[in-house]
Write a protein that holds these residues in place. Structure first.
Motif, short mmCIF file in Angstrom:
data_model
loop_
_atom_site.label_atom_id
_atom_site.label_comp_id
_atom_site.label_asym_id
_atom_site.label_seq_id
_atom_site.Cartn_x
_atom_site.Cartn_y
_atom_site.Cartn_z
N TYR A 1 6.64 -21.43 37.84
CA TYR A 1 6.68 -22.09 36.53
C TYR A 1 7.73 -23.20 36.53
O TYR A 1 8.83 -23.05 37.06
CB TYR A 1 7.02 -21.06 35.45
N ARG A 2 7.38 -24.32 35.92
CA ARG A 2 8.30 -25.44 35.74
C ARG A 2 8.09 -25.97 34.33
O ARG A 2 6.98 -26.34 33.96
CB ARG A 2 8.01 -26.53 36.76
N ALA A 3 9.14 -25.99 33.53
CA ALA A 3 9.04 -26.37 32.12
C ALA A 3 8.55 -27.81 31.98
O ALA A 3 9.03 -28.72 32.66
CB ALA A 3 10.39 -26.21 31.43
N GLY A 4 7.58 -28.01 31.11
CA GLY A 4 7.07 -29.34 30.83
C GLY A 4 6.24 -29.95 31.93
O GLY A 4 6.01 -31.15 31.94
N SER A 5 5.77 -29.15 32.86
CA SER A 5 5.02 -29.70 33.99
C SER A 5 3.54 -29.81 33.65
O SER A 5 3.04 -29.21 32.70
CB SER A 5 5.20 -28.81 35.22
N THR A 6 2.86 -30.58 34.46
CA THR A 6 1.42 -30.77 34.31
C THR A 6 0.72 -30.27 35.56
O THR A 6 1.37 -29.90 36.54
CB THR A 6 1.08 -32.25 34.08
N ALA A 7 -0.58 -30.29 35.53
CA ALA A 7 -1.36 -29.90 36.70
C ALA A 7 -1.14 -30.92 37.82
O ALA A 7 -0.97 -32.11 37.56
CB ALA A 7 -2.84 -29.83 36.35
N PRO A 8 -1.14 -30.46 39.08
CA PRO A 8 -0.87 -31.38 40.19
C PRO A 8 -2.07 -32.23 40.60
O PRO A 8 -2.15 -32.68 41.72
CB PRO A 8 -0.44 -30.44 41.32
N PRO B 1 -2.53 -41.83 40.90
CA PRO B 1 -1.07 -41.83 40.75
C PRO B 1 -0.46 -43.11 41.30
O PRO B 1 -0.97 -43.72 42.24
CB PRO B 1 -0.63 -40.63 41.56
N ALA B 2 0.63 -43.50 40.68
CA ALA B 2 1.37 -44.66 41.19
C ALA B 2 2.05 -44.27 42.50
O ALA B 2 2.48 -43.14 42.66
CB ALA B 2 2.40 -45.11 40.16
N PRO B 3 2.18 -45.20 43.44
CA PRO B 3 2.82 -44.86 44.72
C PRO B 3 4.28 -44.44 44.52
O PRO B 3 5.04 -45.10 43.83
CB PRO B 3 2.75 -46.16 45.52
N GLY B 4 4.63 -43.30 45.10
CA GLY B 4 6.00 -42.81 45.03
C GLY B 4 6.36 -42.09 43.75
O GLY B 4 7.48 -41.66 43.57
N GLN B 5 5.43 -41.94 42.83
CA GLN B 5 5.70 -41.24 41.57
C GLN B 5 4.82 -40.00 41.48
O GLN B 5 3.64 -40.07 41.19
CB GLN B 5 5.40 -42.14 40.37
N ALA B 6 5.43 -38.87 41.73
CA ALA B 6 4.69 -37.61 41.64
C ALA B 6 4.74 -37.08 40.22
O ALA B 6 3.85 -36.38 39.78
CB ALA B 6 5.26 -36.59 42.61
N GLY B 7 5.82 -37.38 39.50
CA GLY B 7 5.95 -36.87 38.14
C GLY B 7 6.41 -35.42 38.13
O GLY B 7 6.76 -34.85 39.16
N ASN B 8 6.38 -34.81 36.98
CA ASN B 8 6.78 -33.42 36.83
C ASN B 8 5.52 -32.55 36.91
O ASN B 8 4.87 -32.30 35.91
CB ASN B 8 7.51 -33.21 35.50
N VAL B 9 5.19 -32.11 38.10
CA VAL B 9 3.98 -31.31 38.31
C VAL B 9 4.36 -29.91 38.75
O VAL B 9 5.42 -29.69 39.34
CB VAL B 9 3.04 -31.95 39.35
N ALA B 10 3.51 -28.95 38.44
CA ALA B 10 3.72 -27.57 38.84
C ALA B 10 3.40 -27.41 40.33
O ALA B 10 2.55 -28.13 40.87
CB ALA B 10 2.84 -26.64 38.02
N ASP B 11 4.08 -26.46 40.96
CA ASP B 11 3.85 -26.20 42.37
C ASP B 11 2.69 -25.21 42.50
O ASP B 11 2.82 -24.05 42.12
CB ASP B 11 5.11 -25.62 43.00
N PRO B 12 1.55 -25.64 43.04
CA PRO B 12 0.40 -24.73 43.11
C PRO B 12 0.45 -23.76 44.29
O PRO B 12 -0.35 -22.84 44.36
CB PRO B 12 -0.78 -25.69 43.25
N MET B 13 1.42 -23.93 45.20
CA MET B 13 1.44 -23.09 46.40
C MET B 13 1.69 -21.63 46.06
O MET B 13 1.01 -20.74 46.58
CB MET B 13 2.51 -23.61 47.36
#
Length: 116
Positions: A49-56, A61-73
């Motif tokens: 869980y990561r607060a305020g995250s979105t689906a990965p 996506p913009a190059p170099g910008q991953a944003g605040n995404v949840a870790d699906p691993m």
């Protein structure tokens, strides 16, 4: 919220351990082991869980910008662990059924006493 999930996982593990160690009924022992597995699943999902995250999943996506995404691993590992846990629980219950048919009891103490 994460602390509550960790405490709940620890409580589930403790209840399952108590059931697996103190009970003599084999079905209740298997249920205790399943509770211990469920506590592991809850702990894995809490760690992912990561607060305020979105689906990965990003369409463009913009190059170099991953944003605040949840870790699906960890979620993938948890899903795999659930499938394996269900299979193991099924095998345990099949062994309990065979023991009950052979010894006419599901009491672990009585079955242990019948060893010759």
């Amino acid at each position: 919220m994460i602390v509550v999930n960790h405490l709940t996982a620890a409580m589930l593990f403790g209840i399952g351990l108590h059931a697996a160690v103190t009970r003599r009924n084999l079905v209740k022992i298997v249920m205790g082991l399943s509770l211990m597995e469920a506590s592991g699943y809850l702990l894995l999902l809490s760690m992912a869980y990561r607060a305020g995250s979105t689906a990965p999943v990003r369409i463009d996506p913009a190059p170099g910008q991953a944003g605040n995404v949840a870790d699906p691993m960890l979620q993938n590992i948890c899903l795999t662990a659930i499938v394996i846990g269900v299979a193991i629980t099924g095998v345990f219950l099949a062994v309990v059924v065979r023991l009950a048919q052979h010894h006419r009891s599901v009491d672990a103490g009585r079955i242990r006493d019948l060893r010759g």
